[in-house]
Design an enzyme around this catalytic site. Structure first.
Site, PDB file in Angstrom:
ATOM      1  N   HIS A   1     -19.684 119.850  -6.216  1.00 59.92           N
ATOM      2  CA  HIS A   1     -18.608 120.158  -5.583  1.00 59.92           C
ATOM      3  C   HIS A   1     -18.360 121.617  -5.742  1.00 59.92           C
ATOM      4  CE1 HIS A   1     -16.154 120.218  -9.309  1.00 59.92           C
ATOM      5  NE2 HIS A   1     -16.807 119.463  -9.891  1.00 59.92           N
TER       6      HIS A   1
ATOM      7  N   ASP B   1     -15.146 123.169  -4.872  1.00 63.43           N
ATOM      8  CA  ASP B   1     -13.823 123.605  -5.465  1.00 63.43           C
ATOM      9  C   ASP B   1     -13.661 123.627  -6.953  1.00 63.43           C
ATOM     10  OD1 ASP B   1     -14.074 120.718  -5.539  1.00 63.43           O
ATOM     11  OD2 ASP B   1     -11.952 120.552  -5.833  1.00 63.43           O
TER      12      ASP B   1
ATOM     13  N   GLU C   1     -13.023 117.588  -4.869  1.00 64.13           N
ATOM     14  CA  GLU C   1     -13.295 117.083  -6.301  1.00 64.13           C
ATOM     15  C   GLU C   1     -12.271 117.003  -7.230  1.00 64.13           C
ATOM     16  OE1 GLU C   1     -15.039 115.350  -9.781  1.00 64.13           O
ATOM     17  OE2 GLU C   1     -14.227 117.405  -9.763  1.00 64.13           O
TER      18      GLU C   1
ATOM     19  N   HIS D   1      24.853  98.237 -23.773  1.00 63.10           N
ATOM     20  CA  HIS D   1      25.033  99.195 -24.843  1.00 63.10           C
ATOM     21  C   HIS D   1      24.764  98.458 -26.208  1.00 63.10           C
ATOM     22  CE1 HIS D   1      27.713 100.810 -28.043  1.00 63.10           C
ATOM     23  NE2 HIS D   1      27.952 101.900 -27.380  1.00 63.10           N
TER      24      HIS D   1
ATOM     25  N   SER E   1     -14.851 107.714 -16.210  1.00 65.78           N
ATOM     26  CA  SER E   1     -15.350 107.504 -14.749  1.00 65.78           C
ATOM     27  C   SER E   1     -15.955 108.661 -14.110  1.00 65.78           C
ATOM     28  CB  SER E   1     -14.515 106.516 -13.898  1.00 65.78           C
ATOM     29  OG  SER E   1     -13.944 105.594 -14.776  1.00 65.78           O
TER      30      SER E   1
ATOM     31  N   HIS F   1     -12.138 122.668 -16.972  1.00 68.83           N
ATOM     32  CA  HIS F   1     -10.872 122.211 -16.814  1.00 68.83           C
ATOM     33  C   HIS F   1      -9.759 123.002 -17.813  1.00 68.83           C
ATOM     34  CE1 HIS F   1     -11.381 118.245 -14.334  1.00 68.83           C
ATOM     35  NE2 HIS F   1     -12.237 119.048 -14.238  1.00 68.83           N
TER      36      HIS F   1
END
Lengths: 477, 477
Positions: free
Chosen positions: A98, A100, A166, A228, A417, A445
């Site tokens: 990817h 991006d 992605e 309450h 995953s 990231h």
């Protein structure tokens, strides 16, 4: 050494400066898919890739995916597909990556400008997207260029599939893969994805498995509105008490899933598989470093890796509807929803897991003798994936690692995953290999993302060598 | 009938239109203590009260409480204190009420303008503050006026203490009460607070007890940062698993507190007390109506009222730090904080409860064999309060109810707290009576707050009759 690798390797070394320049140009395009204002940059990056591929002699298309769901003023970035070579006598390898990237701002804490590739004295190349996933994507382009310039025949037909969403849920890709399964992807003999990481920093790995995930919600409701606790505490069944009771029956503090039957679905550990874990380049210190604490459950690396890769796990993520702010509030919440998920492994089928989960939770709730109401449902599921590491696709990659790095690769799985893996396996019906270029310290990231020059340049050699060995492997799986 | 009550009652009836006008004027002042922009109205309401009291012949002071903590640009509203009568041969009764109100907007769903008293065909008087607490506060003023106009001698010396921050935590009041205990409050022979409600709609009650509240936090922490459940699920101790386990050990779904020793602190139920509950005007339908569901724990009203009033309860309010939003997130929270509270009753001492709670939770956590860290602490506590319902203060009120409404009042307790009750008891050392004017359907704090005309007018008679019977009661407790 397989014939033709030596001149290819030499050419890669000779072109290394130019390959780093190519990465520098790519990193300079802030192709952040999550930010509307950068959508033009994502398109620019697609165009950059397409132009580079065309100049290398590939047949390239930029396939539109329509408008972005929920943001119809935005066009989804195209899938850049390319074919390099069309020789019926050669194998055809489909590669995915990817173009991006994640968002990045200098003020987030970057030591350098995130969109300016910066190489330090230890040859670490810092920049957003360097390792995730522009380095690996350009790796394939560099392999083509080095072959051309070295005058070495390209060993396979290469199909490229590079997406631009992605980092924002791969919007539109699943449908694209399905629709092209009998068209653009139909000749593929195997698939190779370079978008994950080595387990450590020294030793390459080949990844052949991922866990799946079944995500559940369980709600308990009683009164018509929040109460309450002074007025009603002690005289009404409290949904939170019931929910906490039910959640406490799901997993014990040692990570053992308490839902009967779940572990019976798990493929038994064979002696052969068991023997694989000892050789993996991983230590308990690696675990503690990544946790930032010494709160690992298991005493050995073998058991830790098995818990992460080949056994299911159950995590309780939180509760919706209860009081979650700092401070104190004397509320009895009227309806609370617990969230938990089970990481699945072979041979757990989602529907079998669901039935065991639903039946057990309902039975445990019934034991509570509460007049409240319980409901439990699946929010979403994603299947686990395990490829055969004995397939020629893996055998070729293994030989390539040995050739380039001088070691046998670790054969790894991952606990999380990568949905596109299963999509490609299902659409092509062919073996999928995850062949990472970057290392565990690359900080994808995060701030200060980097790719080591060694991983990039030797990685290009690895990808090229892999294609050569692929061409030579016998057909047997 | 005690002497002098007949002309007083007649005068109240004759002045009822004027008394409703007085309430109308008070409701028209939006004395919302929680909203900065209404602070001037809270002061205006203090001035209204002070002027009315002065015109009735009381000695009045508006006592400043300084700046509002955390909002130093705002002055706290004054405490309006007043003395009516100074006869050493009469008893002195201290009465408390508040002149501030909850916020209210027509668009919240009010059927009428919230700050415009609106009387419907069934003589329900709608308006913010009508029942909480302007009606009862003006009740005392009306009692004075009716005595004057009827030419009936006022039976006691009356001390008034009306605050303007009750709906915003009674800022500054506790310190004021302490500082005046030997000054303005020193002559008080008993205290009467009219700021709660009948248990139902038909029968008046006298309230002699409130539960206390010990509010706890329990945290579990492990990794240095939130983790991805795919990567770490199964290999690390999860704080959420541990916390849910610990919370599940606190109380069972039938409301039984599972912390050993807690119930041993509870004053045993005597046959005499037990016999009181059967006569209380309350039904299981009342419970179901207020819950909006049939999820009550107990089968009988007696057991329900005991659970609410005279037994402790434990409620789990929520969890801080976990995933609490709608949707799905595959996070392993690094640190989670559970919030729960125990409603306390005689003879539970806060420090004894704390020790039992802390020891038990630590012991239960130790059983989990988790490497995570647990911490448990008290956020705040407030003591329970129980007065002697046989005191002459209660006996007088009981006779007054019988006189005005023709029935014996229900002797009730409440499950929640009214902290000022205990403050007055501690500062004066005298008996405190809660003598409500409004009914259970008055919707204090909600939209369409109202006070029935019957409750207001007969309530004025009740307050006056109470003072007459107080004057006659022998000294014995």
């Amino acid at each position: 050494m397989a014939p033709q690798l030596e001149p290819f390797f030499k050419q890669v070394d000779d072109l290394s400066g130019s390959f780093i320049d190519r990465l520098r140009k790519a990193v300079a395009i802030p192709s952040i898919s999550a930010q509307d204002e950068n959508r033009k940059d994502v398109f620019k990056m697609a165009q950059f890739l397409a132009s580079e591929l065309e100049s290398l002699g590939a047949e390239v298309e930029q396939r539109p995916l329509g408008k972005q769901p929920g943001k119809e003023h935005l066009d989804l970035p195209p899938v850049v597909i390319a074919r390099y070579g069309n020789d019926k006598n050669k194998r055809t390898i489909l590669v995915y990556g990817h173009y991006d990237v994640q968002p990045a701002l200098k003020e987030d804490g970057w030591a350098t400008e995130p969109f300016q590739l910066t190489v330090d004295s230890q040859e670490r190349m810092y920049g957003r997207g360097s390792t995730d996933d522009k380095g690996p994507v350009l790796g394939w382009l560099n392999v083509i260029e080095a072959h051309k310039k070295a005058g070495v025949e390209f060993p396979v037909n290469l199909l490229c599939c590079f997406e631009g969403m992605e980092e924002y849920g791969s919007e539109g890709l699943e449908e694209f893969i399905q629709s092209e399964s009998k068209k653009f992807f139909k000749d593929a003999d195997a698939v190779c994805i370079s978008d994950n990481y080595w387990l450590g920093t020294e030793k390459p790995c080949l990844t052949y498995g991922l866990r799946g995930c079944n995500y559940y919600s369980v709600s308990v409701s009683g009164p018509a509105q929040d109460l309450h606790s002074g007025v009603f505490g002690g005289s009404a069944h409290e949904p939170m008490t019931d929910l906490v009771n039910v959640l406490s029956k799901l997993v014990d503090p040692q990570g053992n899933i308490l839902i009967p039957g779940i572990m019976d679905l798990v493929e038994p550990l064979t002696e052969e598989e068991k023997s694989l874990y000892g050789g993996i380049s991983y230590t308990m210190d690696n675990l503690h470093e990544s946790l930032g604490s010494e709160t690992g459950i298991h005493a050995t690396k073998e058991r830790t890796l098995m818990a992460r890769w080949r056994y299911p796990s159950l995590s309780i993520h939180g509760i919706e509807g209860a009081y979650s702010a700092p401070g104190a509030k004397t509320v009895i919440p009227a309806k609370v929803i617990g969230k938990f998920s089970i990481r699945t492994v072979p041979n757990m089928q989602s529907e079998d897991v669901n039935k065991l989960v639903f039946d057990y939770i309902k039975a445990e709730f019934a034991k509570l003798n509460s007049k409240n109401k319980l409901n439990v449902w699946l929010q979403h599921d994603g299947k686990w994936w395990v490829a055969s590491p004995k397939h020629w696709n893996f055998a070729a990659a293994s030989k390539a690692v040995k050739q380039v790095f001088g070691v046998e690769p670790d054969m790894t799985r991952e606990g999380g995953s990568i949905p596109v893996t299963l999509s490609f396996e299902q659409a092509t019906g062919k073996n999928v290999l995850l062949l990472p270029m970057g290392s565990s310290t690359d900080a994808a990231h995060s701030i200060n993302e980097k790719l080591d020059k060694r991983n990039y340049i030797e990685g290009i050699k690895l990808l090229g060598a892999y294609l050569h060995y692929v061409a030579e492997e016998p057909m047997d799986i």
